[in-house]
Design a protein around this motif. Structure first.
Motif, PDB file in Angstrom:
ATOM      1  N   ASN A   1     -42.004  15.240 -84.543  1.00  0.00           N
ATOM      2  CA  ASN A   1     -43.346  14.907 -84.940  1.00  0.00           C
ATOM      3  C   ASN A   1     -43.556  13.965 -85.938  1.00  0.00           C
ATOM      4  OD1 ASN A   1     -42.730  18.122 -85.095  1.00  0.00           O
ATOM      5  ND2 ASN A   1     -44.646  17.962 -84.055  1.00  0.00           N
ATOM      6  N   VAL A   2     -42.277  13.514 -86.472  1.00  0.00           N
ATOM      7  CA  VAL A   2     -42.386  12.545 -87.720  1.00  0.00           C
ATOM      8  C   VAL A   2     -41.138  11.742 -87.456  1.00  0.00           C
ATOM      9  CG1 VAL A   2     -42.262  12.621 -90.323  1.00  0.00           C
ATOM     10  CG2 VAL A   2     -43.524  14.558 -89.236  1.00  0.00           C
ATOM     11  N   VAL A   3     -41.394  10.535 -87.961  1.00  0.00           N
ATOM     12  CA  VAL A   3     -40.144   9.513 -87.880  1.00  0.00           C
ATOM     13  C   VAL A   3     -39.988   9.175 -89.253  1.00  0.00           C
ATOM     14  CG1 VAL A   3     -39.540   7.421 -87.423  1.00  0.00           C
ATOM     15  CG2 VAL A   3     -40.302   8.838 -85.513  1.00  0.00           C
ATOM     16  N   ASN A   4     -38.616   9.228 -89.889  1.00  0.00           N
ATOM     17  CA  ASN A   4     -38.705   8.724 -90.945  1.00  0.00           C
ATOM     18  C   ASN A   4     -38.032   7.411 -90.903  1.00  0.00           C
ATOM     19  OD1 ASN A   4     -37.748   8.350 -93.785  1.00  0.00           O
ATOM     20  ND2 ASN A   4     -36.400  10.188 -93.862  1.00  0.00           N
ATOM     21  N   ILE A   5     -38.859   6.543 -91.594  1.00  0.00           N
ATOM     22  CA  ILE A   5     -38.312   5.043 -91.609  1.00  0.00           C
ATOM     23  C   ILE A   5     -37.574   4.714 -92.884  1.00  0.00           C
ATOM     24  CG2 ILE A   5     -39.046   2.654 -91.973  1.00  0.00           C
ATOM     25  CD1 ILE A   5     -41.275   3.156 -89.970  1.00  0.00           C
ATOM     26  N   LYS A   6     -36.210   4.219 -92.784  1.00  0.00           N
ATOM     27  CA  LYS A   6     -35.450   3.831 -94.072  1.00  0.00           C
ATOM     28  C   LYS A   6     -35.274   2.137 -93.897  1.00  0.00           C
ATOM     29  CE  LYS A   6     -33.636   8.258 -95.418  1.00  0.00           C
ATOM     30  NZ  LYS A   6     -32.270   8.988 -95.155  1.00  0.00           N
ATOM     31  N   LEU A   7     -35.580   1.273 -94.763  1.00  0.00           N
ATOM     32  CA  LEU A   7     -35.476   0.027 -94.521  1.00  0.00           C
ATOM     33  C   LEU A   7     -34.009  -0.117 -94.330  1.00  0.00           C
ATOM     34  CD1 LEU A   7     -37.582  -1.631 -97.036  1.00  0.00           C
ATOM     35  CD2 LEU A   7     -37.992  -0.983 -94.871  1.00  0.00           C
ATOM     36  N   MET A   8     -33.057   0.707 -95.051  1.00  0.00           N
ATOM     37  CA  MET A   8     -31.578   0.432 -94.921  1.00  0.00           C
ATOM     38  C   MET A   8     -30.884   0.622 -93.581  1.00  0.00           C
ATOM     39  SD  MET A   8     -30.347  -0.738 -97.825  1.00  0.00           S
ATOM     40  CE  MET A   8     -31.613  -1.198 -99.076  1.00  0.00           C
ATOM     41  N   LYS A   9     -31.701   1.615 -92.747  1.00  0.00           N
ATOM     42  CA  LYS A   9     -31.121   1.793 -91.532  1.00  0.00           C
ATOM     43  C   LYS A   9     -31.435   0.782 -90.340  1.00  0.00           C
ATOM     44  CE  LYS A   9     -33.584   5.486 -90.752  1.00  0.00           C
ATOM     45  NZ  LYS A   9     -34.038   6.749 -90.399  1.00  0.00           N
ATOM     46  N   THR A  10     -32.467  -0.046 -90.690  1.00  0.00           N
ATOM     47  CA  THR A  10     -32.777  -0.910 -89.599  1.00  0.00           C
ATOM     48  C   THR A  10     -33.094  -2.331 -90.201  1.00  0.00           C
ATOM     49  OG1 THR A  10     -35.166  -0.338 -89.739  1.00  0.00           O
ATOM     50  CG2 THR A  10     -34.125   0.729 -88.233  1.00  0.00           C
ATOM     51  N   GLY A  11     -33.396  -2.430 -91.466  1.00  0.00           N
ATOM     52  CA  GLY A  11     -33.914  -3.719 -91.908  1.00  0.00           C
ATOM     53  C   GLY A  11     -35.339  -3.398 -91.894  1.00  0.00           C
ATOM     54  N   ILE A  12     -36.162  -4.612 -92.479  1.00  0.00           N
ATOM     55  CA  ILE A  12     -37.314  -4.774 -92.607  1.00  0.00           C
ATOM     56  C   ILE A  12     -38.350  -5.089 -91.464  1.00  0.00           C
ATOM     57  CG2 ILE A  12     -39.324  -5.725 -93.907  1.00  0.00           C
ATOM     58  CD1 ILE A  12     -37.591  -5.994 -96.346  1.00  0.00           C
ATOM     59  N   VAL A  13     -37.890  -6.052 -90.931  1.00  0.00           N
ATOM     60  CA  VAL A  13     -38.655  -6.597 -89.620  1.00  0.00           C
ATOM     61  C   VAL A  13     -38.745  -5.627 -88.772  1.00  0.00           C
ATOM     62  CG1 VAL A  13     -38.621  -8.368 -87.597  1.00  0.00           C
ATOM     63  CG2 VAL A  13     -37.950  -9.100 -89.999  1.00  0.00           C
ATOM     64  N   GLU A  14     -37.305  -4.771 -88.233  1.00  0.00           N
ATOM     65  CA  GLU A  14     -37.188  -3.762 -87.325  1.00  0.00           C
ATOM     66  C   GLU A  14     -38.170  -2.645 -87.825  1.00  0.00           C
ATOM     67  OE1 GLU A  14     -34.151  -1.520 -84.391  1.00  0.00           O
ATOM     68  OE2 GLU A  14     -33.616  -3.397 -85.646  1.00  0.00           O
ATOM     69  N   ALA A  15     -38.156  -2.230 -89.231  1.00  0.00           N
ATOM     70  CA  ALA A  15     -39.176  -1.221 -89.550  1.00  0.00           C
ATOM     71  C   ALA A  15     -40.395  -1.339 -89.356  1.00  0.00           C
ATOM     72  CB  ALA A  15     -38.909  -0.997 -91.155  1.00  0.00           C
ATOM     73  N   MET A  16     -40.926  -2.658 -89.537  1.00  0.00           N
ATOM     74  CA  MET A  16     -42.522  -3.107 -89.066  1.00  0.00           C
ATOM     75  C   MET A  16     -42.820  -2.682 -87.723  1.00  0.00           C
ATOM     76  SD  MET A  16     -42.530  -6.735 -91.095  1.00  0.00           S
ATOM     77  CE  MET A  16     -43.967  -7.186 -90.776  1.00  0.00           C
ATOM     78  N   ASP A  17     -41.877  -2.829 -86.878  1.00  0.00           N
ATOM     79  CA  ASP A  17     -41.936  -2.651 -85.570  1.00  0.00           C
ATOM     80  C   ASP A  17     -42.034  -1.148 -84.995  1.00  0.00           C
ATOM     81  OD1 ASP A  17     -41.758  -5.315 -84.776  1.00  0.00           O
ATOM     82  OD2 ASP A  17     -39.841  -5.367 -84.132  1.00  0.00           O
ATOM     83  N   ILE A  18     -41.119  -0.467 -86.007  1.00  0.00           N
ATOM     84  CA  ILE A  18     -41.144   1.024 -85.737  1.00  0.00           C
ATOM     85  C   ILE A  18     -42.377   1.523 -86.114  1.00  0.00           C
ATOM     86  CG2 ILE A  18     -39.928   3.210 -86.551  1.00  0.00           C
ATOM     87  CD1 ILE A  18     -37.371   1.517 -86.536  1.00  0.00           C
ATOM     88  N   ALA A  19     -42.810   1.006 -87.263  1.00  0.00           N
ATOM     89  CA  ALA A  19     -44.108   1.890 -87.778  1.00  0.00           C
ATOM     90  C   ALA A  19     -45.222   1.376 -86.940  1.00  0.00           C
ATOM     91  CB  ALA A  19     -44.458   1.159 -89.179  1.00  0.00           C
ATOM     92  N   ALA A  20     -45.291   0.241 -86.190  1.00  0.00           N
ATOM     93  CA  ALA A  20     -46.538  -0.161 -85.379  1.00  0.00           C
ATOM     94  C   ALA A  20     -46.187   0.865 -83.904  1.00  0.00           C
ATOM     95  CB  ALA A  20     -46.262  -1.495 -85.003  1.00  0.00           C
ATOM     96  N   LEU A  21     -44.985   1.134 -83.628  1.00  0.00           N
ATOM     97  CA  LEU A  21     -44.647   1.855 -82.426  1.00  0.00           C
ATOM     98  C   LEU A  21     -45.199   3.132 -82.739  1.00  0.00           C
ATOM     99  CD1 LEU A  21     -43.698   2.330 -79.783  1.00  0.00           C
ATOM    100  CD2 LEU A  21     -41.413   2.678 -80.562  1.00  0.00           C
ATOM    101  N   CYS A  22     -44.854   3.841 -83.814  1.00  0.00           N
ATOM    102  CA  CYS A  22     -45.214   5.117 -84.301  1.00  0.00           C
ATOM    103  C   CYS A  22     -46.797   5.316 -84.401  1.00  0.00           C
ATOM    104  CB  CYS A  22     -44.526   5.529 -85.549  1.00  0.00           C
ATOM    105  SG  CYS A  22     -42.810   5.941 -85.292  1.00  0.00           S
ATOM    106  N   ARG A  23     -47.599   4.214 -84.972  1.00  0.00           N
ATOM    107  CA  ARG A  23     -49.075   4.255 -85.182  1.00  0.00           C
ATOM    108  C   ARG A  23     -49.509   4.348 -83.581  1.00  0.00           C
ATOM    109  NH1 ARG A  23     -48.904   0.590 -89.393  1.00  0.00           N
ATOM    110  NH2 ARG A  23     -49.625   1.959 -91.270  1.00  0.00           N
TER     111      ARG A  23
END
Length: 357
Positions: free
Chosen positions: A263-285
């Motif tokens: 139900n929830v995705v935990n984004i960590k900058l250390m797992k993916t880097g910042i650019v990919e984290a932005m993409d993950i946040a957009a996909l989750c939204r």
């Protein structure tokens, strides 16, 4: 040469002792063994980045991170940080197994760029808000210690406690019950760090339910590759289930969404880097997946980057950025102003607003 061209880059170890050992289901740490990256631009702007490798989670060590980050010096000096997406792609293409290094370099690049531009990093990310409110984590400790830590958390004016579980079921339930006694009015989330089988996770939730304890969230109950197990737990409880170690990349998160495994995705900058984290946040939204932001054992530097990221993008339901409060010393100042569990970024004038002591 542009004012935002990288003039120099340094890489050094960043070792910070913890106040007490921090134990989770995958291991115990007594100090942060991180890496500090410092970039200086032609116009004198300085950007800081932090890599926080944690071998059980990221498969990296301080030694591999130092080697990879130093390998980037010749690659980056002379490049223009205004082309931050291109530079991110370049670093990821060469050091794709060293994600914390990619994250630290992107952090330093964006800190330097936004300092040069004279805007705070949260504004660069979108300026959705200027504050985030973090929880406080309690590791795998005895119920007595859990009770004490819960009382201390109440005194700190923090409103949510994250309790580490994923060990012995009875001990886990006793720890959570002790935390509830020590902090009766605070929200509780659970984090098993891959320590349970699907049935154990459900037994834990059932035992807590019998004691009238209903967690706001259970994070990564099963092994990161066991999406079927994650989905099974989700189908048999109304407690929201978060993917953390399972959510290691954009592709992995896409798969979690497709298979309806959390139900929830935990984004960590250390797992993916910042650019990919932005993409993950957009996909989750776009998929109506709730967002959480978390961290490894990071200092104020990397935590402020995550705070700027979450505040700037907005829409993060769960915030777990408490690690600076677990450290025995703080080599940095700035980044945010802390009031209770709230990190306030509104006074930051440019970049991350971090300075080295």
């Amino acid at each position: 040469m542009d004012r935002t061209t990288i003039r120099s880059m340094t890489v050094e170890p960043l070792n910070i002792p913890l106040l007490e050992p921090f134990a989770i289901a995958t291991g115990s740490v007594t100090e942060a063994r991180n890496v500090l990256i410092t970039l200086t631009l032609q116009d004198g702007s300085v950007g800081y980045g932090e890599c926080a490798p944690f071998p059980p989670s990221t498969g990296e060590s301080q030694e591999t991170a130092l080697a990879a980050a130093r390998g980037c010096i010749d690659l980056l000096v002379g490049q223009d940080v205004a082309h931050w997406r291109m530079l991110s792609k370049l670093v990821h293409s060469l050091y794709f197994t060293q994600k914390t290094v990619c994250a630290g370099i992107e952090m330093a690049i964006l800190d330097a760029l936004t300092r040069s531009y004279g805007i705070p990093l949260y504004a660069f990310f979108g300026g959705a808000s200027t504050r985030v409110e973090t929880d406080m984590s309690i590791p795998l400790v005895t119920p007595e210690r859990g009770y004490q830590l819960a009382e201390e958390t109440v005194k700190r004016n923090i409103s949510t406690i994250k309790v580490k579980v994923g060990g012995d079921l009875r001990e886990d339930v006793n720890r959570v019950e002790a935390v509830r006694s020590g902090a009766p009015h605070l929200g509780i989330t659970l984090d098993a760090n891959q320590g349970y089988t699907p049935n154990e996770a459900l037994l834990c939730l059932e035992a807590l339910d019998d004691r009238d304890i209903r967690p706001l969230l259970m994070e990564q109950p099963v092994h990161k590759d066991d999406l079927a197990g994650l989905r099974y737990i989700m189908q048999h409880t109304s407690v929201p289930i978060a993917a953390d170690e399972s959510a290691s990349s954009l592709a992995a998160v896409s798969n979690i969404i497709t298979t309806k495994s959390a139900n929830v995705v935990n984004i960590k900058l250390m797992k993916t880097g910042i650019v990919e984290a932005m993409d993950i946040a957009a996909l989750c939204r776009a998929s109506h997946m709730q967002l959480m932001i978390g961290a490894m054992i990071e200092s104020r530097l990397a935590i402020s980057a995550s705070a700027h990221f979450a505040a700037g993008l907005g829409g993060f339901r769960f915030i777990d950025l408490d690690t600076p409060m677990l450290l025995a010393e703080d080599p940095f100042s700035g980044g945010y102003e802390q009031i209770g569990g709230i990190y306030d970024l509104s006074e930051i004038e440019s970049g991350l607003g971090i300075s080295l002591h």
